[in-house]
Design an enzyme around this catalytic site. Structure first.
Site, PDB file in Angstrom:
ATOM      1  N   LYS A 122       0.806  -1.217   0.000  1.00  0.00           N
ATOM      2  CA  LYS A 122       0.000   0.000   0.000  1.00  0.00           C
ATOM      3  C   LYS A 122       0.844   1.275   0.000  1.00  0.00           C
ATOM      4  O   LYS A 122       0.441   2.295  -0.549  1.00  0.00           O
ATOM      5  CB  LYS A 122      -0.959   0.002   1.190  1.00  0.00           C
ATOM      6  CG  LYS A 122      -2.108  -0.984   0.977  1.00  0.00           C
ATOM      7  CD  LYS A 122      -3.298  -0.646   1.835  1.00  0.00           C
ATOM      8  CE  LYS A 122      -4.505  -1.465   1.422  1.00  0.00           C
ATOM      9  NZ  LYS A 122      -4.361  -2.893   1.768  1.00  0.00           N
ATOM     10  N   GLU A 129      -9.850   7.378   3.018  1.00  0.00           N
ATOM     11  CA  GLU A 129     -10.791   6.466   3.655  1.00  0.00           C
ATOM     12  C   GLU A 129     -10.005   5.223   4.053  1.00  0.00           C
ATOM     13  O   GLU A 129      -8.986   4.909   3.460  1.00  0.00           O
ATOM     14  CB  GLU A 129     -11.890   6.078   2.667  1.00  0.00           C
ATOM     15  CG  GLU A 129     -11.538   4.915   1.723  1.00  0.00           C
ATOM     16  CD  GLU A 129     -10.337   5.148   0.814  1.00  0.00           C
ATOM     17  OE1 GLU A 129     -10.000   6.316   0.556  1.00  0.00           O
ATOM     18  OE2 GLU A 129      -9.737   4.152   0.368  1.00  0.00           O
ATOM     19  N   SER A 154       1.727  -9.816  -0.889  1.00  0.00           N
ATOM     20  CA  SER A 154       1.380  -8.397  -0.796  1.00  0.00           C
ATOM     21  C   SER A 154       1.672  -7.772   0.567  1.00  0.00           C
ATOM     22  O   SER A 154       1.861  -6.565   0.650  1.00  0.00           O
ATOM     23  CB  SER A 154      -0.090  -8.187  -1.163  1.00  0.00           C
ATOM     24  OG  SER A 154      -0.931  -8.982  -0.351  1.00  0.00           O
TER      25      SER A 154
HETATM   26  C1  LIG Z   1      -5.197  -3.935   1.337  1.00  0.00           C
HETATM   27  C2  LIG Z   1      -4.470  -5.196   1.106  1.00  0.00           C
HETATM   28  C3  LIG Z   1      -4.797  -6.063   0.039  1.00  0.00           C
HETATM   29  C4  LIG Z   1      -5.967  -5.837  -0.866  1.00  0.00           C
HETATM   30  O1  LIG Z   1      -5.957  -4.679  -1.627  1.00  0.00           O
HETATM   31  P1  LIG Z   1      -5.699  -4.667  -3.185  1.00  0.00           P
HETATM   32  O2  LIG Z   1      -6.026  -3.293  -3.580  1.00  0.00           O
HETATM   33  O3  LIG Z   1      -6.611  -5.694  -3.804  1.00  0.00           O
HETATM   34  O4  LIG Z   1      -4.279  -5.028  -3.388  1.00  0.00           O
HETATM   35  C5  LIG Z   1      -4.020  -7.184  -0.156  1.00  0.00           C
HETATM   36  N1  LIG Z   1      -2.990  -7.484   0.651  1.00  0.00           N
HETATM   37  C6  LIG Z   1      -2.643  -6.693   1.693  1.00  0.00           C
HETATM   38  C7  LIG Z   1      -1.484  -7.074   2.532  1.00  0.00           C
HETATM   39  C8  LIG Z   1      -3.378  -5.530   1.955  1.00  0.00           C
HETATM   40  O5  LIG Z   1      -3.034  -4.753   2.997  1.00  0.00           O
END
Ligand SMILES: *Cc1c(COP(=O)(O)O)cnc(C)c1O
Length: 396
Positions: A87, A109, A376
């Site tokens: 993020k 948000e 992610s």
């Molecule tokens: C917020 C988040 C997501 C999901 O958001 P996307 O916009 O679909 O990437 C996925 N993995 C983590 C670790 C997150 O914090």
């Protein structure tokens, strides 16, 4: 990059009041100016390297791959970024854009709080005034993240209207943006919302795929056979996928949260189970009732719990460029335990959805195949929740 209209096939657009359209038009113009400007890109690259810690590794998960006996699994380590997920890539990019636009007040948000924390972080870094809108229900569920944002100097405003969740926080943030656009910038957290947000967020997240492409060629001398990423709003997935768009032999798989099962009401699989409609000012597949009102969605992963999905993914789905599948709560927790034990990496419960699908995929393929899974985020934030669920016997 090339300018686009804000439409990906029939998806996307900007279905917002005229007054907001005017504000978004200015953002669009400034964005295209910045993204083509050497100085801006140099500054962005500086913070990506020195503050976020990029480039992060593309790690060959040898133990896991050998245990499964199939394809080679590589993990793109977004979990190693400052603040623990992808993020921050988007938050830094948009904050720099706001700075260029001469705006010193940032609003955002947040649902689970992860985007709020990333935004509060970059506001502290750039000395910007920061207001985070969060539904009352979410402030209670994510009390620790509220405190994190406050530690970072942000003001967290509790939204009590409607269902007091993410959807209502978005509405309040959009209103604030319209009313205070002279000094305020709305920093949106995923590849969703009205144009130009899906395009901007994709561009700032594309660093994931740009690095991964270079890294896999270095490691394997070729492109991967598969890319796998979890899909909430779709930003980490589109960031990985987009730089491979023209590599026709690279298959892309987005993994949605099936929650307690696709045959229950408790999931958030917008692409798999949703229908076309408008939510938050853009057209996409979403989970809605007959009147087009968003229905409640659910996932064990708070970051995947969104009723819509980015328009570019909708387009990839309809054209067959990517395939979208889903993974249940239970399967994702099993994968979280597996990756923790076999590789010593605790994934975020969101990312564990991609891991779960990737594990099954790898096992079904031959050893000459190569998969990249986007890790992610890291799982520290989820440890207490996972402990609770295991004690309640979720895997029994
Ligand atoms: C917020 C988040 C997501 C999901 O958001 P996307 O916009 O679909 O990437 C996925 N993995 C983590 C670790 C997150 O914090």
């Amino acid at each position: 990059m090339e300018k686009n209209t804000g439409y990906f096939g029939k998806f996307g657009g900007a279905f917002v009041p005229e007054i907001l359209k005017v504000v978004l038009k200015v953002v669009e113009e400034e964005f295209y100016k910045c993204i083509l400007d050497e100085e801006f890109l140099k500054e962005l690259a500086y913070y990506q390297k020195q503050y976020v810690g990029r480039e992060n590794p593309l790690y060959y998960a040898e133990k896991l791959s050998e245990k499964l006996g199939g394809a080679k699994i590589y993990l793109k380590r977004e979990d190693l970024n400052h603040t623990g997920s992808h993020k921050i890539n988007n938050a830094i990019g948009q904050a720099l854009l706001a700075k260029k636009m001469g705006k010193n007040r940032i609003i955002a948000e947040t649902g689970a709080g992860q985007h709020g924390v990333a935004t509060a972080t970059v506001c502290a870094l750039f000395g910007m005034d920061c207001t985070i809108y969060m539904g009352e229900v979410d402030t209670k569920r994510q009390a620790l993240n509220v405190f994190r944002m406050e530690l970072l100097g942000a003001k967290v405003v509790t939204v009590t209207t409607g269902t007091a969740t993410l959807k209502d926080a978005v509405d309040v943030a959009l209103n604030d943006f319209v009313e205070n656009e002279k000094d305020t910038y709305y920093l949106l957290g995923s590849a969703v919302g009205p144009h130009p947000y899906p395009t901007m967020v994709r561009e700032f997240q594309s660093i994931i795929g740009i690095e991964a492409r270079r890294q896999i060629i270095q490691a394997e001398g070729r492109l991967p056979d598969y890319l796998v990423a979890c899909v909430g709003g779709g930003s980490n997935a589109i960031g990985l996928f987009h730089p491979f768009f023209n590599d026709k032999d690279v298959k892309m798989i987005g993994v949605e949260p099936a929650g307690k099962g696709l045959d229950t009401q408790e999931h958030a699989a917008s692409l798999t189970k949703g229908s076309v409609g408008i939510i938050h000012g853009f057209k996409c597949y979403n989970i809605q009732d007959e009147k087009g009102e968003p229905l409640p969605v659910y996932s064990v992963a708070a970051g995947l719990d969104y009723p819509g999905v980015g328009p570019e993914h909708c387009y990839y789905k309809d054209t067959g460029r990517a395939k979208y599948v889903s993974v249940t709560d239970k399967e994702s927790i099993t994968a979280l335990l597996e990756l923790s034990r076999v590789e010593g990496i605790i994934p975020a419960i969101e990312s564990a959805h991609a891991i779960a699908y990737g594990i099954n995929l790898a096992a079904s393929l031959t050893k000459d195949k190569v998969i990249i899974i986007n890790l992610s985020g890291r799982g520290d934030k989820d440890a207490a929740h996972v402990k609770e669920m295991l004690e309640e016997g979720i895997l029994a």
